[in-house]
Design an enzyme around this catalytic site. Structure first.
Site, short mmCIF file in Angstrom:
data_model
loop_
_atom_site.label_atom_id
_atom_site.label_comp_id
_atom_site.label_asym_id
_atom_site.label_seq_id
_atom_site.Cartn_x
_atom_site.Cartn_y
_atom_site.Cartn_z
N ARG A 103 0.88 -1.18 0.00
CA ARG A 103 0.00 0.00 0.00
C ARG A 103 0.91 1.22 0.00
O ARG A 103 1.67 1.43 0.95
CB ARG A 103 -0.91 0.00 1.23
CG ARG A 103 -1.66 1.30 1.41
CD ARG A 103 -2.77 1.22 2.44
NE ARG A 103 -3.91 0.50 1.91
CZ ARG A 103 -5.14 0.55 2.44
NH1 ARG A 103 -5.36 1.29 3.52
NH2 ARG A 103 -6.13 -0.13 1.91
N HIS A 130 -7.43 0.74 -6.43
CA HIS A 130 -7.62 -0.12 -5.24
C HIS A 130 -8.31 -1.42 -5.70
O HIS A 130 -9.45 -1.70 -5.35
CB HIS A 130 -8.47 0.62 -4.20
CG HIS A 130 -8.46 0.00 -2.84
ND1 HIS A 130 -7.63 -1.05 -2.49
CD2 HIS A 130 -9.17 0.30 -1.70
CE1 HIS A 130 -7.84 -1.37 -1.22
NE2 HIS A 130 -8.78 -0.58 -0.73
N GLN A 133 -10.18 -4.04 -3.30
CA GLN A 133 -11.51 -3.67 -2.82
C GLN A 133 -12.57 -4.07 -3.84
O GLN A 133 -13.67 -4.49 -3.48
CB GLN A 133 -11.57 -2.16 -2.56
CG GLN A 133 -12.91 -1.70 -2.02
CD GLN A 133 -13.21 -2.23 -0.62
OE1 GLN A 133 -12.38 -2.10 0.27
NE2 GLN A 133 -14.37 -2.83 -0.43
N ASP A 218 -17.29 7.13 -1.88
CA ASP A 218 -16.05 7.02 -1.09
C ASP A 218 -15.80 8.39 -0.47
O ASP A 218 -16.47 9.37 -0.84
CB ASP A 218 -14.89 6.58 -2.02
CG ASP A 218 -13.61 6.24 -1.27
OD1 ASP A 218 -13.64 6.12 -0.03
OD2 ASP A 218 -12.56 6.09 -1.93
N CYS A 258 -16.27 1.49 0.49
CA CYS A 258 -15.13 0.65 0.87
C CYS A 258 -14.77 0.79 2.34
O CYS A 258 -14.13 -0.09 2.90
CB CYS A 258 -13.93 0.98 -0.02
SG CYS A 258 -13.32 2.66 0.15
N ARG A 286 -13.54 -8.84 1.88
CA ARG A 286 -12.11 -8.59 1.65
C ARG A 286 -11.32 -9.85 1.98
O ARG A 286 -10.39 -10.22 1.28
CB ARG A 286 -11.61 -7.40 2.50
CG ARG A 286 -12.21 -6.05 2.16
CD ARG A 286 -11.81 -5.56 0.78
NE ARG A 286 -10.38 -5.51 0.60
CZ ARG A 286 -9.60 -4.49 1.00
NH1 ARG A 286 -10.14 -3.43 1.55
NH2 ARG A 286 -8.29 -4.52 0.80
#
Ligand code: CP
Ligand code: NVA
Length: 304
Positions: A103, A130, A133, A218, A258, A286
């Protein structure tokens, strides 16, 4: 050749579909209490240059459940934070580990790392994408509504890393994606190119929500953009997903985020905590979808 997962485009549509199906199977297996440890003695390295709850815990728990181990690495206490070249770090870490997730900020850092790594590298979020996700989001949609092909997804808000991964998902799985973003916060042209007829960018959230089966949003300021919070609050003021907005979508539409979320900013509390919201199933997935990803990248995915 070493397989990496830097964006959703690293998989073929068929591979993506079977990975989602496998995630559903692994979830059932896990919930039935069966032990399944194909990755015994394998070690995942987890490099985090930004905070995380879901990504860290799902990868770490997933590796343990598959019989392996995971090592958490932060720039604060490794030489990564003191400027050791990414190329050298990639060579060294991949000589000791079996698979690595990262990340980080710049997507190019991840690409450089993957280029010099001798083992699979997973994008655990960059400023641009991402993809992990999206595996969970797609699994959740499939569990609740079946195949996403031909369905309509409305993205309301920032044209950010999550939005970019939705664009890639729409390319791969052929659903209609309506993106409503304020001016100057649209997704990047380089991600929208080549143009697809099923992906539309607009400014009006009501237009984007028309006929939607899934509504996604988001945060307004992503990690690394905290200093822009005030400017963004003004720009995004008309982009909060409220119950009034939700009424423009199909009556059985799902809501996803997310997480972490800011109630009262990008989404009203009554929506995210309401009956159409599936955020906790999405978060749990996830774990299951990344276990399927780990299996796939390490070559343990059983033939379907
Ligand atoms: N959604 C997500 O990636 O959460 P974390 O930042 O907690 O990992
Ligand atoms: N867009 C958000 C996603 C967090 C999981 C961020 O990058 O901070």
């Amino acid at each position: 050749m070493t397989k990496h997962f830097l964006t959703l485009l690293d998989l073929s549509p068929d591979e993506l579909r079977s990975l989602i199906n496998r995630a559903v199977e692994l979830k059932t297996l896990h919930k039935s209490g069966q032990i399944y440890e194909p990755l015994k003695n394998k070690v995942l390295g987890m490099v985090f240059e930004k905070s995380s709850t879901r990504t860290r815990v799902s990868f770490e728990a997933g590796m343990i459940q598959l019989g392996g181990q995971a090592i958490f690495l932060s720039p604060r206490d490794t030489q990564l934070g003191r400027g050791e070249p990414i190329e050298d770090s990639a060579r060294v870490l991949s000589s000791m580990l079996d698979i690595i997730m990262i990340r980080t900020f710049e997507h190019s850092t991840l690409e450089t790392f993957a280029k010099y790594s001798s083992v699979p590298v997973i994008n655990a979020l960059t400023d641009l994408y991402h993809p992990c996700q999206l595996l969970a989001d797609l699994q959740t949609f499939q569990e609740l509504r079946g195949d996403i092909q031909g369905k309509t997804v409305a993205w309301i808000g920032d044209g950010n890393n999550m939005c970019h991964s939705y664009i890639n998902a729409a390319r791969q799985l052929d659903f209609q994606l309506n993106i409503a973003a304020p001016e100057n916060f649209e997704p990047l042209e380089e991600v929208l190119t080549p143009k697809n007829n099923n992906i539309n960018v607009m400014h009006d959230p009501l237009q984007a929500l028309n006929n939607a089966d899934l509504i996604v949003t988001d945060v307004w300021a992503s990690m690394g953009q905290e200093h822009e919070q005030k400017v963004r609050e003004r720009a995004f003021a008309n982009y909060q997903v409220t119950s009034v907005l939700m009424q423009k979508a199909k009556s059985d539409a799902l809501f996803m985020h997310c997480l972490p979320a800011h109630r009262g900013e990008e989404v009203a509390a009554e929506v995210i905590d309401g009956p159409q919201s599936v955020i906790f199933q999405e978060a749990e997935n996830r774990l299951h979808s990344q276990k399927a990803l780990l299996e796939f990248l390490m070559g343990y995915m059983p033939a379907s």
